[in-house]
Motif scaffolding. Structure first.
Motif, PDB file in Angstrom:
ATOM      1  N   GLN A  13      35.966 -15.454  89.219  1.00 38.21           N
ATOM      2  CA  GLN A  13      35.105 -15.052  88.108  1.00 38.21           C
ATOM      3  C   GLN A  13      35.747 -13.963  87.249  1.00 38.21           C
ATOM      4  OE1 GLN A  13      32.192 -16.459  87.323  1.00 38.21           O
ATOM      5  NE2 GLN A  13      32.522 -17.903  88.979  1.00 38.21           N
ATOM      6  N   THR A  28      29.227 -21.100 103.824  1.00 40.82           N
ATOM      7  CA  THR A  28      29.423 -19.757 104.386  1.00 40.82           C
ATOM      8  C   THR A  28      29.111 -19.765 105.881  1.00 40.82           C
ATOM      9  OG1 THR A  28      27.162 -19.031 103.908  1.00 40.82           O
ATOM     10  CG2 THR A  28      28.809 -18.690 102.189  1.00 40.82           C
ATOM     11  N   ASP A  35      25.949 -25.517 103.714  1.00 42.61           N
ATOM     12  CA  ASP A  35      26.201 -24.106 103.411  1.00 42.61           C
ATOM     13  C   ASP A  35      27.594 -23.762 103.939  1.00 42.61           C
ATOM     14  OD1 ASP A  35      26.304 -21.392 103.112  1.00 42.61           O
ATOM     15  OD2 ASP A  35      24.669 -20.932 104.511  1.00 42.61           O
ATOM     16  N   GLN A  82      30.126 -13.560  96.437  1.00 45.79           N
ATOM     17  CA  GLN A  82      30.100 -13.320  97.883  1.00 45.79           C
ATOM     18  C   GLN A  82      30.304 -14.609  98.659  1.00 45.79           C
ATOM     19  OE1 GLN A  82      26.957 -10.734  99.294  1.00 45.79           O
ATOM     20  NE2 GLN A  82      26.855 -11.800 101.253  1.00 45.79           N
ATOM     21  N   SER A  83      29.627 -15.670  98.252  1.00 46.17           N
ATOM     22  CA  SER A  83      29.784 -16.968  98.932  1.00 46.17           C
ATOM     23  C   SER A  83      31.193 -17.515  98.752  1.00 46.17           C
ATOM     24  CB  SER A  83      28.764 -17.973  98.381  1.00 46.17           C
ATOM     25  OG  SER A  83      27.451 -17.603  98.731  1.00 46.17           O
ATOM     26  N   SER A  84      31.750 -17.301  97.564  1.00 52.57           N
ATOM     27  CA  SER A  84      33.119 -17.752  97.293  1.00 52.57           C
ATOM     28  C   SER A  84      34.102 -17.064  98.225  1.00 52.57           C
ATOM     29  CB  SER A  84      33.475 -17.444  95.835  1.00 52.57           C
ATOM     30  OG  SER A  84      34.856 -17.579  95.606  1.00 52.57           O
ATOM     31  N   ILE A 128      32.877 -22.614  93.714  1.00 54.07           N
ATOM     32  CA  ILE A 128      31.545 -21.995  93.701  1.00 54.07           C
ATOM     33  C   ILE A 128      31.391 -21.169  92.428  1.00 54.07           C
ATOM     34  CG2 ILE A 128      30.070 -20.315  94.874  1.00 54.07           C
ATOM     35  CD1 ILE A 128      31.355 -21.254  97.515  1.00 54.07           C
ATOM     36  N   ASP A 176      28.680 -18.626  90.297  1.00 58.07           N
ATOM     37  CA  ASP A 176      28.496 -17.189  90.092  1.00 58.07           C
ATOM     38  C   ASP A 176      28.351 -16.378  91.380  1.00 58.07           C
ATOM     39  OD1 ASP A 176      28.562 -17.565  87.366  1.00 58.07           O
ATOM     40  OD2 ASP A 176      26.405 -17.933  87.230  1.00 58.07           O
ATOM     41  N   ASP A 177      28.223 -17.037  92.504  1.00 59.86           N
ATOM     42  CA  ASP A 177      28.006 -16.330  93.766  1.00 59.86           C
ATOM     43  C   ASP A 177      29.356 -15.905  94.354  1.00 59.86           C
ATOM     44  OD1 ASP A 177      27.274 -15.374  96.239  1.00 59.86           O
ATOM     45  OD2 ASP A 177      25.876 -17.010  96.684  1.00 59.86           O
TER      46      ASP A 177
END
Length: 219
Positions: A101, A54, A52, A79-81, A74, A76-77
């Motif tokens: 994105q 993050t 993970d 926030q994680s990107s 990364i 579609d996430d």
């Protein structure tokens, strides 16, 4: 010396980067939080790790700051990107390339310190559109919002004419930086170089000027 790369996110984009870098003989660490994806790349890259990104402790344990370049792919996430990119920057990673994105995502990434931001789907769409519009355009690479490098096939209109005869730079404001002819590539061709039908001209310039050149001379 081989450069060391880390690719975070093993979807289509990240996976294709892993394969391309590995084929070039580079050291690649592939990272994803999906064990099944990681296992798919275990035999392709130097190291494949489930993690993970993050979590700052995870990135530290992987020695991420020692890599020459980290690609955050990364999917579609968002926030994680963003969080992964922020941690990479804080850990002192030298070069960070991130897949965005949308334009808002890109703005945030640049503000938190991403060195390069790419839009693979958008950019590929532009390349395909250029290829569809003109049969003479083989490839297209956007340099900025207004400038590009384009590969154009020379038509019969150019056959037998030298660069100095055509005076392309003065008339159209573009430069032919190379000519591909069968297996040969002429880099920075001389003014007296004669163009042959079927030559691939590698042209650099403003999009408006390149389009004008295509319409007047190529089509």
């Amino acid at each position: 010396m081989k450069k060391e790369f880390a690719v975070i996110g093993l979807g289509r984009f990240g996976g294709s980067i892993c394969r391309a870098l590995s084929e070039q003989g580079m050291e690649v660490m592939a990272i994803d939080n999906n064990e099944e994806r990681v296992n798919q790349f275990a035999m392709i890259v130097s190291h494949a790790v489930v993690g993970d990104t993050t979590d700052e402790a995870v990135l530290k344990s992987l020695g991420i700051r020692n890599f020459d370049h980290v690609i955050v792919a990364i999917g579609d996430d968002i926030q994680s990107s963003i969080l992964t990119t922020l941690i990479l920057k804080e850990l002192g990673v030298k070069n960070i390339t991130v897949k965005a994105q949308n334009d808002y995502h890109e703005k945030v990434l640049l503000k938190i310190g991403a060195d390069h931001v790419v839009h693979p789907e958008r950019d590929m769409g532009k390349r395909i559109a250029h290829n569809i519009i003109s049969n003479n355009v083989l490839d297209y690479l956007e340099l900025s919002e207004e400038h590009s490098i384009v590969e154009i096939v020379a038509s019969s209109k150019l056959d037998g004419h030298s660069l100095i005869d055509l005076d392309i730079r003065a008339k159209y404001g573009i430069n032919i930086v190379a000519i591909k002819r069968q297996d040969d590539i002429l880099v920075s061709p001389q003014a007296n170089e004669v163009i042959r039908k079927g030559d691939i001209l590698i042209v650099i310039g403003a999009d408006l000027d390149i389009n004008r050149f295509e319409k007047k001379v190529i089509q």
